[in-house]
Design a protein around this motif. Sequence first.
Motif, PDB file in Angstrom:
ATOM      1  N   LEU A  21       2.619   2.483  18.930  1.00  0.00           N
ATOM      2  CA  LEU A  21       2.462   2.073  17.538  1.00  0.00           C
ATOM      3  C   LEU A  21       2.950   0.636  17.354  1.00  0.00           C
ATOM      4  O   LEU A  21       3.452   0.012  18.276  1.00  0.00           O
ATOM      5  N   ALA A  22       2.803   0.110  16.147  1.00  0.00           N
ATOM      6  CA  ALA A  22       3.224  -1.257  15.850  1.00  0.00           C
ATOM      7  C   ALA A  22       4.719  -1.428  16.131  1.00  0.00           C
ATOM      8  O   ALA A  22       5.513  -0.511  15.930  1.00  0.00           O
ATOM      9  N   SER A  23       5.085  -2.607  16.586  1.00  0.00           N
ATOM     10  CA  SER A  23       6.474  -2.877  16.949  1.00  0.00           C
ATOM     11  C   SER A  23       7.339  -3.063  15.706  1.00  0.00           C
ATOM     12  O   SER A  23       6.845  -3.365  14.611  1.00  0.00           O
ATOM     13  N   LEU A  39      -2.741   9.001   8.832  1.00  0.00           N
ATOM     14  CA  LEU A  39      -1.605   9.516   9.585  1.00  0.00           C
ATOM     15  C   LEU A  39      -1.849  10.940  10.075  1.00  0.00           C
ATOM     16  O   LEU A  39      -1.490  11.293  11.201  1.00  0.00           O
ATOM     17  N   VAL A  40      -2.479  11.764   9.235  1.00  0.00           N
ATOM     18  CA  VAL A  40      -2.705  13.162   9.627  1.00  0.00           C
ATOM     19  C   VAL A  40      -3.625  13.234  10.845  1.00  0.00           C
ATOM     20  O   VAL A  40      -3.402  14.039  11.765  1.00  0.00           O
ATOM     21  N   GLN A  67       9.980   3.174   8.131  1.00  0.00           N
ATOM     22  CA  GLN A  67       9.733   2.657   6.789  1.00  0.00           C
ATOM     23  C   GLN A  67       8.961   1.336   6.807  1.00  0.00           C
ATOM     24  O   GLN A  67       8.429   0.918   5.778  1.00  0.00           O
ATOM     25  N   VAL A  68       8.912   0.657   7.972  1.00  0.00           N
ATOM     26  CA  VAL A  68       8.120  -0.571   8.057  1.00  0.00           C
ATOM     27  C   VAL A  68       6.852  -0.394   8.896  1.00  0.00           C
ATOM     28  O   VAL A  68       5.912  -1.176   8.771  1.00  0.00           O
ATOM     29  N   VAL A  69       6.812   0.635   9.741  1.00  0.00           N
ATOM     30  CA  VAL A  69       5.626   0.858  10.576  1.00  0.00           C
ATOM     31  C   VAL A  69       4.551   1.632   9.810  1.00  0.00           C
ATOM     32  O   VAL A  69       3.383   1.231   9.771  1.00  0.00           O
ATOM     33  N   LEU A  70       4.923   2.737   9.165  1.00  0.00           N
ATOM     34  CA  LEU A  70       3.920   3.563   8.493  1.00  0.00           C
ATOM     35  C   LEU A  70       3.209   2.845   7.349  1.00  0.00           C
ATOM     36  O   LEU A  70       1.997   3.012   7.174  1.00  0.00           O
ATOM     37  N   PRO A  71       3.893   2.021   6.537  1.00  0.00           N
ATOM     38  CA  PRO A  71       3.163   1.317   5.478  1.00  0.00           C
ATOM     39  C   PRO A  71       2.119   0.338   6.006  1.00  0.00           C
ATOM     40  O   PRO A  71       1.221  -0.057   5.260  1.00  0.00           O
ATOM     41  N   GLU A 127      -5.719   1.058  13.719  1.00  0.00           N
ATOM     42  CA  GLU A 127      -5.871  -0.250  13.081  1.00  0.00           C
ATOM     43  C   GLU A 127      -4.666  -0.515  12.194  1.00  0.00           C
ATOM     44  O   GLU A 127      -4.160   0.399  11.525  1.00  0.00           O
ATOM     45  N   TRP A 128      -4.215  -1.768  12.169  1.00  0.00           N
ATOM     46  CA  TRP A 128      -3.025  -2.129  11.399  1.00  0.00           C
ATOM     47  C   TRP A 128      -3.363  -3.176  10.350  1.00  0.00           C
ATOM     48  O   TRP A 128      -4.160  -4.067  10.592  1.00  0.00           O
ATOM     49  N   LYS A 129      -2.744  -3.041   9.186  1.00  0.00           N
ATOM     50  CA  LYS A 129      -2.936  -4.029   8.124  1.00  0.00           C
ATOM     51  C   LYS A 129      -2.451  -5.398   8.595  1.00  0.00           C
ATOM     52  O   LYS A 129      -1.458  -5.495   9.321  1.00  0.00           O
TER      53      LYS A 129
END
Length: 375
Positions: free
Chosen positions: A159-161, A255-256, A245-249, A273-275
């Motif tokens: 996942l995103a760092s 997510l499901v 709290q910073v990765v999921l947003p 894909e990440w914002k």
Amino acid sequence: MEIDKLAAFASAQKIDLTVVGPEGPLCAGIVDVFEGRGLRVFGPNKRAAQLEGSKVFSKKILLKYNVPTAAAAVFDNADDARAHLRKIGAPVVVKADGLAAGKGVIVASSVAEAEQAVTEIMEQRIFGTAGQQVVIEKCLCGEELSVMALVHGRSFRVLASAQDHKRALDGDRGPNTGGMGAYSPTPLLDDQLHEQVAMIFRQTLAGLQAEGIEYRGVLYAGLMITEHGPQVLEFNCRFGDPETQVVLPRMDFDLVDALEATIDGGLDRLPLEWKNEAAVCVVLAAGGYPGTYERDQPIEGLKDAAALDKVCVFHGGTRRNASGQIVTDGGRVLGVTALGGNIEKAAQRAYEAVQRIHFDGAQFRHDIAARAIRT
């Protein structure tokens, strides 16, 4: 921790999917109980959760399967541990074996400080049964990096760092905490480092499988980026706090879908894909944390903070009192998260929200993400 009652509730309410947040129930075997009742659940089983539940187990896996980590020794006798400290000198890290709410790791700059940590953990039992054994390891130097991966057996997706801030005070001073804030992404993780991190996951999961353990869930690697490359400080078997709290947003996918692919397999087909935005989380903690602190302090300004664009206030240690007012009920009370076009803008927005929230004794760090902004 009343696992049988939770399973009965999930059955009675026909819950389609349970996602386990805290480490305690995972290490106690909640996934095994739920699966035994035919309930769908996200998280590692009891054997796999030992990666977080036992520092001794985790260190032995890392060393046995040549995963980069600090040299270490394990002790179940305080006198032997102190003798070892006098032999190797400082700085060192002393870790309680079991779960200690993120506080069972003491970074000691002197032998006397390390010996005191051994005394407190093993003889005074400040962390209870978590201190029956200790791991004493070399103190690594560098920058910390948090990386989470969704894992199904030996298949995984990184996942995103994110980068956490463990120390209580500005400038990385003060005692260790469960985390005083985080930001994502971190400029530290370039393509070369990303591949080295991926190799750490590959080696660890291959080692677990060789031990007859199949991991399914999210695996959090706390890493130190040293001059010799990334080395594992610790593993968590859940979405780490406050990194989540910073990765999921920043997720630009469902997510499901990701959770289901982790349970069933098919992670390789999952689009991640990440914002194109950064996120910063500032933790508002109770006065005195990570030591003793007061509870039941009324919290003001939550609606004003949440009214800011792209701000979300996560509740960690709160409850409603008899009057329905939200009051403090833990050490790390709130995680104030904001998105922004870059890390600097996200940090500005997060601190703007923090200034709108008030409760007696509130403390927070003023330099969350500062190193990334300087970079």
